[in-house]
Design an enzyme around this catalytic site. Structure first.
Site, PDB file in Angstrom:
ATOM      1  N   CYS A   9       1.939   6.408  -3.497  1.00 18.72           N
ATOM      2  CA  CYS A   9       2.454   7.174  -4.637  1.00 18.72           C
ATOM      3  C   CYS A   9       1.252   7.786  -5.369  1.00 18.72           C
ATOM      4  O   CYS A   9       0.187   7.957  -4.777  1.00 18.72           O
ATOM      5  CB  CYS A   9       3.330   6.314  -5.545  1.00 18.72           C
ATOM      6  SG  CYS A   9       2.494   4.918  -6.333  1.00 18.72           S
ATOM      7  N   ASN A  12      -0.364   4.170  -7.787  1.00 13.35           N
ATOM      8  CA  ASN A  12      -0.354   2.846  -7.127  1.00 13.35           C
ATOM      9  C   ASN A  12      -0.171   1.705  -8.134  1.00 13.35           C
ATOM     10  O   ASN A  12      -0.687   0.612  -7.937  1.00 13.35           O
ATOM     11  CB  ASN A  12      -1.629   2.625  -6.282  1.00 13.35           C
ATOM     12  CG  ASN A  12      -1.533   1.434  -5.321  1.00 13.35           C
ATOM     13  OD1 ASN A  12      -2.546   0.790  -5.017  1.00 13.35           O
ATOM     14  ND2 ASN A  12      -0.357   1.129  -4.821  1.00 13.35           N
ATOM     15  N   CYS A  14       3.242   1.713  -9.831  1.00 11.02           N
ATOM     16  CA  CYS A  14       4.702   1.605 -10.001  1.00 11.02           C
ATOM     17  C   CYS A  14       5.444   1.668  -8.669  1.00 11.02           C
ATOM     18  O   CYS A  14       5.918   0.652  -8.158  1.00 11.02           O
ATOM     19  CB  CYS A  14       5.220   2.702 -10.937  1.00 11.02           C
ATOM     20  SG  CYS A  14       4.759   2.447 -12.657  1.00 11.02           S
ATOM     21  N   ARG A  15       5.579   2.868  -8.095  1.00  7.08           N
ATOM     22  CA  ARG A  15       6.480   3.020  -6.950  1.00  7.08           C
ATOM     23  C   ARG A  15       5.953   2.395  -5.662  1.00  7.08           C
ATOM     24  O   ARG A  15       6.682   1.664  -4.987  1.00  7.08           O
ATOM     25  CB  ARG A  15       6.778   4.510  -6.722  1.00  7.08           C
ATOM     26  CG  ARG A  15       7.565   5.146  -7.852  1.00  7.08           C
ATOM     27  CD  ARG A  15       7.571   6.656  -7.752  1.00  7.08           C
ATOM     28  NE  ARG A  15       6.228   7.197  -7.965  1.00  7.08           N
ATOM     29  CZ  ARG A  15       5.880   8.456  -7.811  1.00  7.08           C
ATOM     30  NH1 ARG A  15       6.799   9.327  -7.418  1.00  7.08           N
ATOM     31  NH2 ARG A  15       4.655   8.853  -8.042  1.00  7.08           N
ATOM     32  N   SER A  16       4.708   2.701  -5.284  1.00 11.09           N
ATOM     33  CA  SER A  16       4.259   2.168  -3.987  1.00 11.09           C
ATOM     34  C   SER A  16       4.021   0.656  -4.011  1.00 11.09           C
ATOM     35  O   SER A  16       4.290   0.002  -3.000  1.00 11.09           O
ATOM     36  CB  SER A  16       3.038   2.934  -3.453  1.00 11.09           C
ATOM     37  OG  SER A  16       1.922   2.837  -4.286  1.00 11.09           O
ATOM     38  N   ASP A 120       9.427   9.096 -10.671  1.00 10.84           N
ATOM     39  CA  ASP A 120       8.347   8.216 -11.115  1.00 10.84           C
ATOM     40  C   ASP A 120       8.746   7.493 -12.403  1.00 10.84           C
ATOM     41  O   ASP A 120       8.834   8.118 -13.470  1.00 10.84           O
ATOM     42  CB  ASP A 120       7.090   9.057 -11.352  1.00 10.84           C
ATOM     43  CG  ASP A 120       5.866   8.185 -11.524  1.00 10.84           C
ATOM     44  OD1 ASP A 120       6.022   6.988 -11.845  1.00 10.84           O
ATOM     45  OD2 ASP A 120       4.754   8.702 -11.332  1.00 10.84           O
TER      46      ASP A 120
END
Ligand code: 4NP
Length: 145
Positions: A9, A12, A14-16, A120
């Site tokens: 993401c 690095n 939150c999402r990934s 995001d």
């Protein structure tokens, strides 16, 4: 065989990291990592609100630390999975000559979700929406491996 998977993401945090933690729980035995195309949060643990929302679903992200995507990741992984098109384009711009490692959009593994990216949550504030999408895409990805 696709055994090494890198989730990417922007930050690095939150999402990934969530994708890494969710996929590790869902499909043990794969070599899973995550990275950000941006370097602002290198060395930091995942964002507290994401850790909390993930923990509530049984995903422990606390041991992760942010790192930045590096061109050497193209050789270190069998599959690179991006959270949105901007990150996919950034990753592709760094592809070493001759490398043919696939780079895919995560939400391509969950067409039923009807959205092409994971919004995001660092900006939307909706960590459960991100986790819902990440869990769907993780199931779809597992089914394809
Ligand atoms: P992520 O969210 O890409 O899901 O980790 C972000 C977190 C922080 C920033 C951008 C995206 N930032 O610009 O600091």
């Amino acid at each position: 065989m696709t055994t090494r998977i890198l989730f990417v993401c922007l930050g690095n945090i939150c999402r990934s990291p969530a994708a890494e933690g969710v996929f590790r729980n869902l499909a043990p035995g794969f070599e899973i990592d995550s990275a950000g195309t941006g370097g602002w949060h290198i060395g930091e643990p995942p964002y507290a609100a994401m850790q909390q929302a993930a923990r509530a679903r049984g995903h422990d992200l606390s041991g992760q630390r942010a790192r930045q995507f590096h061109p050497s990741d193209f050789d270190a992984f069998d599959l690179i999975v991006a959270m949105d098109e901007a990150n996919l384009n950034t990753i592709e711009s760094m592809r070493p000559p001759g490398n043919d490692t696939p780079v895919r959009l995560f939400m391509d593994y969950a067409p039923e979700a009807g959205i092409d990216h994971v919004p995001d949550p660092y900006f939307t504030g909706d960590f459960d929406q991100a986790l819902d999408l990440i869990e769907q895409a993780a199931r779809g990805l597992r089914a394809k491996l």
